[in-house]
Design a protein around this motif. Structure first.
Motif, PDB file in Angstrom:
ATOM      1  N   ALA A 230     -16.318  18.882  18.439  1.00  0.00           N
ATOM      2  CA  ALA A 230     -16.552  19.654  17.220  1.00  0.00           C
ATOM      3  C   ALA A 230     -16.938  21.092  17.561  1.00  0.00           C
ATOM      4  CB  ALA A 230     -17.650  19.004  16.383  1.00  0.00           C
ATOM      5  N   THR A 231     -17.818  21.250  18.545  1.00  0.00           N
ATOM      6  CA  THR A 231     -18.199  22.593  18.993  1.00  0.00           C
ATOM      7  C   THR A 231     -16.997  23.343  19.537  1.00  0.00           C
ATOM      8  OG1 THR A 231     -20.489  21.996  19.468  1.00  0.00           O
ATOM      9  CG2 THR A 231     -19.563  23.829  20.707  1.00  0.00           C
ATOM     10  N   LEU A 232     -16.176  22.653  20.319  1.00  0.00           N
ATOM     11  CA  LEU A 232     -14.989  23.293  20.888  1.00  0.00           C
ATOM     12  C   LEU A 232     -13.963  23.614  19.807  1.00  0.00           C
ATOM     13  CD1 LEU A 232     -14.681  21.115  24.109  1.00  0.00           C
ATOM     14  CD2 LEU A 232     -15.383  23.513  23.985  1.00  0.00           C
ATOM     15  N   ALA A 233     -13.892  22.802  18.763  1.00  0.00           N
ATOM     16  CA  ALA A 233     -12.989  23.102  17.648  1.00  0.00           C
ATOM     17  C   ALA A 233     -13.404  24.394  16.953  1.00  0.00           C
ATOM     18  CB  ALA A 233     -12.970  21.943  16.663  1.00  0.00           C
ATOM     19  N   ALA A 234     -14.720  24.588  16.786  1.00  0.00           N
ATOM     20  CA  ALA A 234     -15.194  25.835  16.179  1.00  0.00           C
ATOM     21  C   ALA A 234     -14.848  27.031  17.054  1.00  0.00           C
ATOM     22  CB  ALA A 234     -16.710  25.749  15.957  1.00  0.00           C
ATOM     23  N   GLN A 235     -14.991  26.869  18.362  1.00  0.00           N
ATOM     24  CA  GLN A 235     -14.636  27.955  19.276  1.00  0.00           C
ATOM     25  C   GLN A 235     -13.137  28.215  19.257  1.00  0.00           C
ATOM     26  OE1 GLN A 235     -16.040  27.383  23.307  1.00  0.00           O
ATOM     27  NE2 GLN A 235     -14.799  29.075  24.115  1.00  0.00           N
ATOM     28  N   ALA A 236     -12.346  27.129  19.218  1.00  0.00           N
ATOM     29  CA  ALA A 236     -10.888  27.275  19.202  1.00  0.00           C
ATOM     30  C   ALA A 236     -10.437  27.995  17.933  1.00  0.00           C
ATOM     31  CB  ALA A 236     -10.230  25.902  19.290  1.00  0.00           C
ATOM     32  N   ALA A 237     -11.052  27.658  16.807  1.00  0.00           N
ATOM     33  CA  ALA A 237     -10.685  28.324  15.558  1.00  0.00           C
ATOM     34  C   ALA A 237     -10.981  29.814  15.624  1.00  0.00           C
ATOM     35  CB  ALA A 237     -11.447  27.693  14.391  1.00  0.00           C
ATOM     36  N   GLN A 238     -12.110  30.172  16.197  1.00  0.00           N
ATOM     37  CA  GLN A 238     -12.456  31.583  16.335  1.00  0.00           C
ATOM     38  C   GLN A 238     -11.469  32.304  17.249  1.00  0.00           C
ATOM     39  OE1 GLN A 238     -16.198  32.295  18.288  1.00  0.00           O
ATOM     40  NE2 GLN A 238     -16.380  34.369  17.489  1.00  0.00           N
ATOM     41  N   GLU A 239     -11.146  31.676  18.371  1.00  0.00           N
ATOM     42  CA  GLU A 239     -10.223  32.300  19.316  1.00  0.00           C
ATOM     43  C   GLU A 239      -8.809  32.398  18.751  1.00  0.00           C
ATOM     44  OE1 GLU A 239     -10.389  30.355  23.079  1.00  0.00           O
ATOM     45  OE2 GLU A 239     -12.515  30.841  23.420  1.00  0.00           O
ATOM     46  N   ALA A 240      -8.472  31.490  17.840  1.00  0.00           N
ATOM     47  CA  ALA A 240      -7.142  31.525  17.220  1.00  0.00           C
ATOM     48  C   ALA A 240      -7.076  32.492  16.045  1.00  0.00           C
ATOM     49  CB  ALA A 240      -6.743  30.123  16.775  1.00  0.00           C
ATOM     50  N   GLY A 241      -8.198  33.164  15.758  1.00  0.00           N
ATOM     51  CA  GLY A 241      -8.198  34.204  14.737  1.00  0.00           C
ATOM     52  C   GLY A 241      -8.659  33.783  13.363  1.00  0.00           C
ATOM     53  N   PHE A 242      -9.227  32.587  13.229  1.00  0.00           N
ATOM     54  CA  PHE A 242      -9.712  32.129  11.930  1.00  0.00           C
ATOM     55  C   PHE A 242     -11.147  32.596  11.718  1.00  0.00           C
ATOM     56  CE2 PHE A 242      -6.328  29.194  12.994  1.00  0.00           C
ATOM     57  CZ  PHE A 242      -5.681  28.977  11.782  1.00  0.00           C
ATOM     58  N   ALA A 243     -11.475  32.947  10.482  1.00  0.00           N
ATOM     59  CA  ALA A 243     -12.833  33.340  10.145  1.00  0.00           C
ATOM     60  C   ALA A 243     -13.719  32.098  10.071  1.00  0.00           C
ATOM     61  CB  ALA A 243     -12.859  34.078   8.811  1.00  0.00           C
ATOM     62  N   ARG A 244     -15.030  32.300  10.246  1.00  0.00           N
ATOM     63  CA  ARG A 244     -15.976  31.191  10.156  1.00  0.00           C
ATOM     64  C   ARG A 244     -15.861  30.528   8.776  1.00  0.00           C
ATOM     65  NH1 ARG A 244     -22.311  31.711  11.609  1.00  0.00           N
ATOM     66  NH2 ARG A 244     -21.326  31.938  13.672  1.00  0.00           N
ATOM     67  N   GLY A 245     -15.719  29.202   8.784  1.00  0.00           N
ATOM     68  CA  GLY A 245     -15.614  28.450   7.543  1.00  0.00           C
ATOM     69  C   GLY A 245     -14.212  28.376   6.967  1.00  0.00           C
ATOM     70  N   GLU A 246     -13.269  29.115   7.536  1.00  0.00           N
ATOM     71  CA  GLU A 246     -11.899  29.073   7.029  1.00  0.00           C
ATOM     72  C   GLU A 246     -11.265  27.713   7.289  1.00  0.00           C
ATOM     73  OE1 GLU A 246      -7.779  31.770   7.286  1.00  0.00           O
ATOM     74  OE2 GLU A 246      -9.570  32.319   8.439  1.00  0.00           O
ATOM     75  N   ILE A 247     -11.643  27.088   8.390  1.00  0.00           N
ATOM     76  CA  ILE A 247     -11.235  25.716   8.686  1.00  0.00           C
ATOM     77  C   ILE A 247     -12.466  24.826   8.548  1.00  0.00           C
ATOM     78  CG2 ILE A 247     -10.332  24.129  10.424  1.00  0.00           C
ATOM     79  CD1 ILE A 247      -8.792  26.400  11.647  1.00  0.00           C
ATOM     80  N   ILE A 248     -12.339  23.758   7.760  1.00  0.00           N
ATOM     81  CA  ILE A 248     -13.446  22.813   7.595  1.00  0.00           C
ATOM     82  C   ILE A 248     -13.473  21.913   8.831  1.00  0.00           C
ATOM     83  CG2 ILE A 248     -14.411  20.965   6.190  1.00  0.00           C
ATOM     84  CD1 ILE A 248     -14.375  23.712   4.834  1.00  0.00           C
ATOM     85  N   ILE A 249     -14.576  21.985   9.580  1.00  0.00           N
ATOM     86  CA  ILE A 249     -14.692  21.247  10.839  1.00  0.00           C
ATOM     87  C   ILE A 249     -15.867  20.287  10.752  1.00  0.00           C
ATOM     88  CG2 ILE A 249     -15.098  21.419  13.336  1.00  0.00           C
ATOM     89  CD1 ILE A 249     -13.930  24.275  13.164  1.00  0.00           C
ATOM     90  N   GLY A 250     -15.625  19.045  11.138  1.00  0.00           N
ATOM     91  CA  GLY A 250     -16.693  18.053  11.231  1.00  0.00           C
ATOM     92  C   GLY A 250     -16.459  17.177  12.433  1.00  0.00           C
ATOM     93  N   GLY A 251     -17.539  16.623  12.978  1.00  0.00           N
ATOM     94  CA  GLY A 251     -17.378  15.789  14.157  1.00  0.00           C
ATOM     95  C   GLY A 251     -18.404  14.681  14.235  1.00  0.00           C
ATOM     96  N   SER A 252     -18.044  13.632  14.940  1.00  0.00           N
ATOM     97  CA  SER A 252     -18.917  12.488  15.125  1.00  0.00           C
ATOM     98  C   SER A 252     -19.705  12.665  16.416  1.00  0.00           C
ATOM     99  CB  SER A 252     -18.072  11.214  15.190  1.00  0.00           C
ATOM    100  OG  SER A 252     -18.882  10.092  15.394  1.00  0.00           O
ATOM    101  N   GLY A 253     -21.020  12.551  16.333  1.00  0.00           N
ATOM    102  CA  GLY A 253     -21.863  12.683  17.512  1.00  0.00           C
ATOM    103  C   GLY A 253     -22.710  13.934  17.471  1.00  0.00           C
TER     104      GLY A 253
END
Length: 329
Positions: A230-253
């Motif tokens: 989940a943390t890496l997904a947030a980083q990947a979204a940022q690196e791919a040019g998405f603004a914070r919250g533009e992609i809804i991200i959730g994770g187990s654990g």
């Protein structure tokens, strides 16, 4: 589960003795209980073992915690660990049935030998068929359904489910349920599978998720099966040019970092499967079965518990007082 929260992998057996802090009662002989579960480098399983250790201390007994380490040939090696535990003929077994195709024969043999088996976390769908006497953990379908409902309520139409433990039917069931909710609402989605050998490689996970986002920039929701992912997904979204919250991200654990991400808004939620309770109740159920022939009438479901922004800091604060209960690293 071989969770996501991560998977353990195997070639050598680790047996750890969790000593209780008090001597067993004289009129209550100490039972021999073996717990077969995941590796302690995964914060999920370190919390699970802490729960079992605390239960052993409270009961005044010792028990064996058995697992595997190494990323080669996991299903066969995990089955071998269970096989070795059955061969000891303990009074009770607590088993994380993460790979039922490989582990079921050993669990069924234990049941045939009148060894009470408690299935823990993995194997929810088949525990009764295997002859196990009880189950403690979570229903993976419910995890996926609740996560999918949250994503749909927040407008997700194209979802990605990141599975870093291919071959684990518990995690596959969570992804299937999650994507099913999206698709029933006329959305779409797919599973991104991370190779088993890369499950503990943050850079490989980051590159895989970022690559998926760059290949399909219409993805607007991500569900991961591990807190690290989940943390890496947030980083990947940022690196791919998405603004914070533009992609809804959730994770187990839960990890410290994912809780900070939830608190700060780059991750929408984390799912606490409460592995400490799984370890504690798993050992308690085994003890009560052996000593008193007592069992709950229904499986013991201890998750999921969703953690949102307004909960995250309280959990971070609590973990500074009670280290390891929430599996935070």
């Amino acid at each position: 589960m071989f969770r996501s929260r991560s998977i353990f992998i195997a070639s050598s057996l680790i047996v750890m003795l969790a000593a209780g802090s008090a001597a067993p009662a004289q009129d209550n002989p100490e039972p021999q209980i073996i717990m077969v579960s995941g590796p302690l480098f995964d914060p999920f399983f370190s919390a699970l073992k802490k729960g079992a250790d605390d239960a052993a201390a409270h009961l005044g007994i010792t028990y064996q915690y058995s697992t595997v380490q190494d990323v080669n040939n996991v299903q066969a090696d995990m089955a071998r660990v269970v096989d070795q535990a059955v061969a000891v003929e303990p009074d009770a077994l607590v088993v994380g049935n993460f790979f039922p195709d490989a582990q079921n024969p050993m669990i069924e043999r234990a049941a045939a030998q009148d060894i009470p088996v408690i299935i823990q976390d993995g194997g929810y769908a088949s525990w009764q068929e295997n002859g196990a006497v009880s189950y403690v953990g979570y229903n993976p379908e419910e995890v996926g359904l609740q996560a999918g409902a949250f994503h749909r309520e927040n407008g997700v139409e194209n979802a990605l489910c990141v599975n870093h433990v291919p071959g684990n039917p518990t995690l596959e069931a969570a992804c299937t349920a999650f994507l099913g909710v999206i698709e029933e609402a006329d959305g779409k989605g797919r599973v991104l599978t991370i190779a088993l050998q890369d499950a503990q490689n943050p850079q490989a996970n980051l590159q895989a998720i970022r690559g998926a986002l760059e290949a399909d920039p219409t993805i607007d929701g991500i569900m991961t099966l591990g807190g690290t992912q989940a943390t890496l997904a947030a980083q990947a979204a940022q690196e791919a040019g998405f603004a914070r919250g533009e992609i809804i991200i959730g994770g187990s654990g839960l990890t410290t970092q994912v809780l900070e991400n939830v608190r700060d808004g780059s991750v929408a939620f984390a799912i606490d499967l409460q592995p400490y309770l799984s370890g504690y109740y798993g050992l308690l159920l085994a003890y009560h079965k052996v000593v008193y022939d007592l069992l709950p009438a229904e499986p013991v479901i201890i998750g999921p518990r969703f953690v949102f922004a307004d909960d995250a800091q309280a959990i971070l604060d609590l973990n500074t007082q009670y280290t390891g209960i929430r599996g935070i690293n």
